[in-house]
Write an enzyme that holds these catalytic residues in place. Sequence first.
Site, PDB file in Angstrom:
ATOM      1  CE  LYS A 158      -2.454   1.643   3.584  1.00  0.00           C
ATOM      2  NZ  LYS A 158      -2.177   3.119   3.539  1.00  0.00           N
TER       3      LYS A 158
ATOM      4  CD  GLU B 144      -7.051   8.016   7.075  1.00  0.00           C
ATOM      5  OE1 GLU B 144      -6.914   8.288   8.282  1.00  0.00           O
ATOM      6  OE2 GLU B 144      -6.201   7.374   6.424  1.00  0.00           O
TER       7      GLU B 144
END
Length: 205
Positions: free
Chosen positions: A54, A123
């Site tokens: 990631k 996010e």
Amino acid sequence: QVTVDDMAYHTECVCRAAPDSLVIADMPFMSYTTPEQTMVNATALMQAGAQMIKMEGGTWLSDSISMLVERGIPVCAHLGLTPQSVNQFGGFKVQGRTPKEAKSILADAVEIQDAGASLLVLECIPAGLAADISSKLDIPVIGIGAGAGTDAQVLVMHDLLGLSGHTARFVEDFMAGQSSIQGALQAFVNAVKSGEYPREEHTYN
């Protein structure tokens, strides 16, 4: 201060403890500034047992993502509030609230998908923007503080268990009323699957 060696060690530990789970290893801060550096460090994490890596960032990651994917390394991208960039943001602040910011995040998401990313984490962005991005992408979108319109939800474990003292709007203490950590984790899973979490009070507009 986390290094690639630190992450490789922890990845090995996780893989031994959870051999049947998908393991995604985070690339540490400043470990993927160029495609060449990214390849070396992502390879180390994959050799430690990760099945995907990631990275946080937008279109500037496209060349690195393409290089990794072409060589067999799956990528999870991360947009919105990217914790490794909080110094640039001026702290942990919601992203994508202005039309210009929203347009930029959507463009980043599309380009990252086109570069070959397999997953995207969003996010701390407005729920409407997250839902719009999710509807426009073919890859799964995982939300954290991004409303209920994404394909999946994630919470940091220490937040989920009420251990971090976080007061972020999207955090819920799933340990409350539970007698075990396993019970709290199952409560989180059940709440997400039933649509009980995230609720309106957990989202940003």
